[in-house]
Structure formats: C-alpha cells, structure tokens
Design a protein around this motif. Structure first.
Motif, PDB file in Angstrom:
ATOM      1  N   LEU A   3     -39.121   9.740  -5.411  1.00  0.00           N
ATOM      2  CA  LEU A   3     -38.343   8.556  -5.765  1.00  0.00           C
ATOM      3  C   LEU A   3     -36.891   8.668  -5.314  1.00  0.00           C
ATOM      4  O   LEU A   3     -36.310   7.686  -4.827  1.00  0.00           O
ATOM      5  CB  LEU A   3     -38.420   8.326  -7.274  1.00  0.00           C
ATOM      6  CG  LEU A   3     -37.683   7.082  -7.805  1.00  0.00           C
ATOM      7  CD1 LEU A   3     -38.248   5.819  -7.168  1.00  0.00           C
ATOM      8  CD2 LEU A   3     -37.770   7.026  -9.327  1.00  0.00           C
ATOM      9  N   GLY A   4     -36.285   9.852  -5.478  1.00  0.00           N
ATOM     10  CA  GLY A   4     -34.876  10.001  -5.121  1.00  0.00           C
ATOM     11  C   GLY A   4     -34.581   9.634  -3.683  1.00  0.00           C
ATOM     12  O   GLY A   4     -33.713   8.788  -3.412  1.00  0.00           O
ATOM     13  N   ILE A  11     -30.655   2.262  -0.281  1.00  0.00           N
ATOM     14  CA  ILE A  11     -29.213   1.979  -0.274  1.00  0.00           C
ATOM     15  C   ILE A  11     -28.673   2.055   1.148  1.00  0.00           C
ATOM     16  O   ILE A  11     -27.883   1.204   1.580  1.00  0.00           O
ATOM     17  CB  ILE A  11     -28.478   2.959  -1.198  1.00  0.00           C
ATOM     18  CG1 ILE A  11     -28.900   2.718  -2.656  1.00  0.00           C
ATOM     19  CG2 ILE A  11     -26.960   2.809  -1.061  1.00  0.00           C
ATOM     20  CD1 ILE A  11     -28.378   3.747  -3.630  1.00  0.00           C
ATOM     21  N   LEU A  12     -29.105   3.049   1.907  1.00  0.00           N
ATOM     22  CA  LEU A  12     -28.663   3.157   3.297  1.00  0.00           C
ATOM     23  C   LEU A  12     -29.174   1.982   4.131  1.00  0.00           C
ATOM     24  O   LEU A  12     -28.527   1.581   5.101  1.00  0.00           O
ATOM     25  CB  LEU A  12     -29.132   4.483   3.901  1.00  0.00           C
ATOM     26  CG  LEU A  12     -28.489   5.744   3.309  1.00  0.00           C
ATOM     27  CD1 LEU A  12     -29.021   6.982   4.003  1.00  0.00           C
ATOM     28  CD2 LEU A  12     -26.971   5.691   3.403  1.00  0.00           C
ATOM     29  N   LYS A 191     -21.513  20.328  -4.017  1.00  0.00           N
ATOM     30  CA  LYS A 191     -22.393  19.329  -4.629  1.00  0.00           C
ATOM     31  C   LYS A 191     -22.946  18.371  -3.575  1.00  0.00           C
ATOM     32  O   LYS A 191     -24.132  18.024  -3.600  1.00  0.00           O
ATOM     33  CB  LYS A 191     -21.629  18.545  -5.699  1.00  0.00           C
ATOM     34  CG  LYS A 191     -21.078  19.376  -6.830  1.00  0.00           C
ATOM     35  CD  LYS A 191     -20.242  18.514  -7.774  1.00  0.00           C
ATOM     36  CE  LYS A 191     -19.570  19.323  -8.852  1.00  0.00           C
ATOM     37  NZ  LYS A 191     -18.711  18.468  -9.723  1.00  0.00           N
ATOM     38  N   LEU A 192     -22.084  17.953  -2.647  1.00  0.00           N
ATOM     39  CA  LEU A 192     -22.535  17.045  -1.597  1.00  0.00           C
ATOM     40  C   LEU A 192     -23.608  17.703  -0.738  1.00  0.00           C
ATOM     41  O   LEU A 192     -24.635  17.083  -0.416  1.00  0.00           O
ATOM     42  CB  LEU A 192     -21.352  16.616  -0.729  1.00  0.00           C
ATOM     43  CG  LEU A 192     -21.698  15.789   0.516  1.00  0.00           C
ATOM     44  CD1 LEU A 192     -22.391  14.493   0.135  1.00  0.00           C
ATOM     45  CD2 LEU A 192     -20.453  15.512   1.350  1.00  0.00           C
ATOM     46  N   GLN A 193     -23.406  18.957  -0.353  1.00  0.00           N
ATOM     47  CA  GLN A 193     -24.373  19.622   0.515  1.00  0.00           C
ATOM     48  C   GLN A 193     -25.721  19.812  -0.182  1.00  0.00           C
ATOM     49  O   GLN A 193     -26.776  19.762   0.468  1.00  0.00           O
ATOM     50  CB  GLN A 193     -23.823  20.970   0.998  1.00  0.00           C
ATOM     51  CG  GLN A 193     -22.557  20.871   1.826  1.00  0.00           C
ATOM     52  CD  GLN A 193     -22.662  19.883   2.967  1.00  0.00           C
ATOM     53  OE1 GLN A 193     -23.709  19.725   3.603  1.00  0.00           O
ATOM     54  NE2 GLN A 193     -21.558  19.182   3.248  1.00  0.00           N
ATOM     55  N   ALA A 198     -31.352  17.737  -0.380  1.00  0.00           N
ATOM     56  CA  ALA A 198     -32.400  17.045  -1.132  1.00  0.00           C
ATOM     57  C   ALA A 198     -32.714  15.667  -0.566  1.00  0.00           C
ATOM     58  O   ALA A 198     -33.524  14.934  -1.136  1.00  0.00           O
ATOM     59  CB  ALA A 198     -31.983  16.921  -2.598  1.00  0.00           C
ATOM     60  N   ASN A 199     -32.064  15.298   0.560  1.00  0.00           N
ATOM     61  CA  ASN A 199     -32.236  13.972   1.186  1.00  0.00           C
ATOM     62  C   ASN A 199     -31.766  12.836   0.285  1.00  0.00           C
ATOM     63  O   ASN A 199     -32.284  11.723   0.343  1.00  0.00           O
ATOM     64  CB  ASN A 199     -33.692  13.747   1.600  1.00  0.00           C
ATOM     65  CG  ASN A 199     -34.145  14.715   2.668  1.00  0.00           C
ATOM     66  OD1 ASN A 199     -33.399  15.014   3.597  1.00  0.00           O
ATOM     67  ND2 ASN A 199     -35.361  15.232   2.551  1.00  0.00           N
ATOM     68  N   THR A 200     -30.766  13.135  -0.554  1.00  0.00           N
ATOM     69  CA  THR A 200     -30.207  12.114  -1.445  1.00  0.00           C
ATOM     70  C   THR A 200     -28.672  12.139  -1.405  1.00  0.00           C
ATOM     71  O   THR A 200     -28.018  12.186  -2.459  1.00  0.00           O
ATOM     72  CB  THR A 200     -30.682  12.334  -2.897  1.00  0.00           C
ATOM     73  OG1 THR A 200     -30.371  13.696  -3.292  1.00  0.00           O
ATOM     74  CG2 THR A 200     -32.167  12.091  -3.036  1.00  0.00           C
ATOM     75  N   PRO A 201     -28.041  12.122  -0.231  1.00  0.00           N
ATOM     76  CA  PRO A 201     -26.576  12.224  -0.188  1.00  0.00           C
ATOM     77  C   PRO A 201     -25.868  11.106  -0.928  1.00  0.00           C
ATOM     78  O   PRO A 201     -24.761  11.310  -1.444  1.00  0.00           O
ATOM     79  CB  PRO A 201     -26.267  12.181   1.315  1.00  0.00           C
ATOM     80  CG  PRO A 201     -27.469  11.559   1.948  1.00  0.00           C
ATOM     81  CD  PRO A 201     -28.626  11.995   1.115  1.00  0.00           C
TER      82      PRO A 201
END
Length: 391
Positions: A3-4, A11-12, A191-193, A198-201
């Motif tokens: 789902l994430g 959104i993208l 945190k961003l990395q 996780a393919n959820t930037p």
C-alpha cells in the motif's frame, strides 16, 4: 506492490499531471506568487529551526556526525545495489544525465578583492566539463521526474593540493535549481534515504508526527516541468569557504531570457533534446555568482533549509561560463559522462565545503562513486579538457 508505494506513486502521478499543464501557467505564477510564498515558508522555517550560530563562518560539529554520514551512505549503497543489479548502475543522486558538455570557465577581471582567493585569484580561463542532470534516485521520463535539476561544473587545470587525492587538477562546483536543499541536515537526510529505499520518498514530507511540509513547499515552489537545463538558475544550497573566515554560496544563472517551447507530450528525454537543440545552433553563456555570508543568524552554515537573503547579501558576478556550439550525444561522449565523478571535495582547502551535509558528502560521494565504478567495471577518470569525441 504494498500500500505504501501505491500511495507514493499515486501522489507522484499528480505531480506528473501538473507538469503537463505547468508550461501554460508557471511563468506567470512564479512572477506573481513565488517570492511572496518563499518568504512566507522561510518565515516559518526560521521560527521552527533555532540557529545556534553566533559567528560568521561558524561550523558546529555534532558528536554523531560520522554515524549519520555512514547511515546515509549505507542506505544509498543498498538502494543502488538493489536497483541496478545486473545492469548499468547510475548515480544514487543527480541520477539522470541530460548531457556532459564542454565549456570554458572565465574568471572575470576586476572582481572584489575579498573574493580573489583560490581559483578566483586572477582573471583566467579554464576548460570545464559541465554535467546537467535530474534529481533521481531513478530516471523516469522527464515529465514524471521531480522537476528539480542539477548542475555539476568540473573546472580543470586548477593548481594546488586537493582535499581528495583521486583528482589532482580539478575544482568541482555543484548546485540544484532550488536555493535550499531537500533536507535541512544529515539527521533528517537519514530519514529521507530510508523512505527512498522503501519506495515511499513522499512519506518523508507528509508523515503526521514527523512531517517536513515546509521543506516540501520550498522544493515545490521551484520544481516544475523545465524547458531546458540552460534556462534555470542553480544554487549551491550549502556553503563553502572562500579563503580564511569567509563563507559563501554559489549560483549559476542564465544570461539570456531565451525560452524553449515545450511540446504538450514531451518525449522521455525532452531535457536532453532541448539542451542538444540549443547547443546545436548557438553558443550559450551563464553567469557564475558568489553570495558572501554577512549575518550568522540569518545565514546559517549548518541548516540547508534556510535561504540566505539576497536583500542582506546580493550575489556578485565572479565568472562567466561559456558553452560553445557543440554536439554531445555521441555514444562515446555519453559513456564518458558516466565515468566522471563530481564531488564538492574535489577542491583545495581555500574552497573547503562547509556544514554537516557537505562534510557527510565526502564519505557519501566517494563511496557511492567507488560502488558504481565497481558495479560497472570501469575505472575513475580525471579529465583534462583535451578529450575528443566523434561527432
């Protein structure tokens, strides 16, 4: 797909939709609203980010900086290894290459004495290779990319002992098409990395109890469907020394108001094509500018989310970048582009990178470059400007 990543991709997808209509309104929007909105976002960022710096050119090194740099490096290495297993590995950041083009870096005569340090010490023309690229960490069609562009300037023939020993005669300058960086510091970059892996930037910016909405707003105000890599302004985002005791930021700005028309359904490599079309017909010049730090409270060294006010310290022209008419899309030159390594630590001590994210880049960029070279079975190349490629 869980789902994430599905939510992230949805959104993208909205960003991609905005990019398709962006060329029809964005210039007018920016002319009226961009600066007031940037000022508002910066006001709230300054309220939330307490700056402990009290002196000019003051670095504050945290005790866990090395651990944070290592965590970022290992996360990006894991992403690179997973995504490019069995195929050509690309850079984990500034990923998509639009072109590496030949240029001249011309230090101007008559610049203020305070800036006459290092590579700027005398009026001189150096050969350069300039890489125009996209943000990454993947290489989607340009209309689906984040809309922030990158520039890497490798000036060659620069004397002096370098802070990295893999190149002896180069001076690198790096920038993106936003005056602030995606993350304020290395703690947040970790945190961003993790979200990138996780393919959820997108989640990094919109988590309910650890959101980075203001950073997202700053990036969004500069992200767009770009006409050409030659038609945007770039900023270093993070500071550098210019001799003892003077901290500066850099910017690269077009000298022309030329605007390339974007097709309704641009090809996947539109930005490479627009770059090639322009350079096939004319020379192009860009201004290279310096902004000195004049207020330690309003112009922090350690927080890359805070814009240095041009009202307090205007940018000063220091050099001209001349891009001669050329072709750059031969297979040989594209292969050459992939073996170049751009690193802000390719510099002398006179222009040493400042701030926690710059300090982390020394480890991150060096190790990721080595990983990419190992995966692609290529060796590091230090160019000298004499390289020639088929037309």
């Amino acid at each position: 797909m869980s789902l994430g990543p599905r939510i992230n991709d949805a959104i993208l997808g909205l960003v991609t939709l905005e990019h398709r209509i962006d060329p029809y309104f964005r210039d007018s929007f920016n002319a009226i609203f961009q600066r007031p909105l940037v000022n508002m976002v910066q006001f709230f960022l300054r309220l939330l980010h307490k700056n402990p710096e009290t002196k000019l050119c003051q670095e504050i090194i945290e005790p866990n900086e090395q651990e944070l740099a290592t965590a970022i490096t290992e996360q990006m290495k894991a992403f690179t290894t997973r995504e490019y297993k069995g195929r050509t590995a690309e850079r984990a950041g500034n990923t998509k290459t639009y072109g590496v083009v030949r240029a001249e870096f011309q230090v101007l005569p008559g610049i203020p004495d305070v800036f006459k340090k290092g590579v700027f010490a005398e009026s001189k023309t150096y050969p350069a290779w300039i890489r125009f690229s996209g943000p990454g960490p993947l290489s989607p069609p340009d209309v689906a990319d984040a809309g922030i562009l990158s520039i890497g300037i490798k000036v060659m023939g620069v004397a002096g002992e370098k802070l990295l020993d893999d190149e002896k005669w180069t001076q690198d300058f790096l920038g993106i098409s936003s005056p602030t960086f995606t993350t304020p510091n290395t703690k947040e970059n970790v945190k961003l990395q993790r979200e990138v892996y996780a393919n959820t930037p997108v989640f990094y910016f919109f988590k309910p109890f650890d959101s980075h909405l203001l950073d997202a707003a700053m990036q969004g105000l500069y992200a767009r469907m770009n006409r050409s890599p030659l038609e945007v302004q770039y900023w270093s985002c993070v500071p550098y020394l210019c001799g003892d005791g003077l901290a500066v930021k850099y910017s690269v700005r077009p000298t022309s108001s030329y605007k390339t028309k974007i097709p309704w359904d641009p090809p996947a490599d539109w930005l490479r094509q627009s770059l090639a079309m322009r350079l096939a017909t004319e020379d192009v010049e860009l201004d290279f500018l310096i902004q000195p730090q004049t207020d330690p409270r309003r112009m922090p060294i350690e927080d890359a989310s805070i814009e240095w006010s041009e009202r307090l310290s205007p940018f000063v022209p220091i050099a001209k970048i001349h891009l001669p008419r050329q072709r750059f899309d031969s297979p040989e030159q594209l292969a050459f582009a992939n073996v170049l390594s751009y690193n802000p630590w390719h510099t002398t001590a006179t222009h040493r990178p400042l701030g926690n994210q710059n300090r982390a880049r020394k480890l991150i960029y060096t190790q990721l470059s080595a990983l990419r070279e190992s995966m692609n079975h290529v060796q590091h190349v230090e160019p000298n400007g004499s390289e020639v490629f088929p037309l």
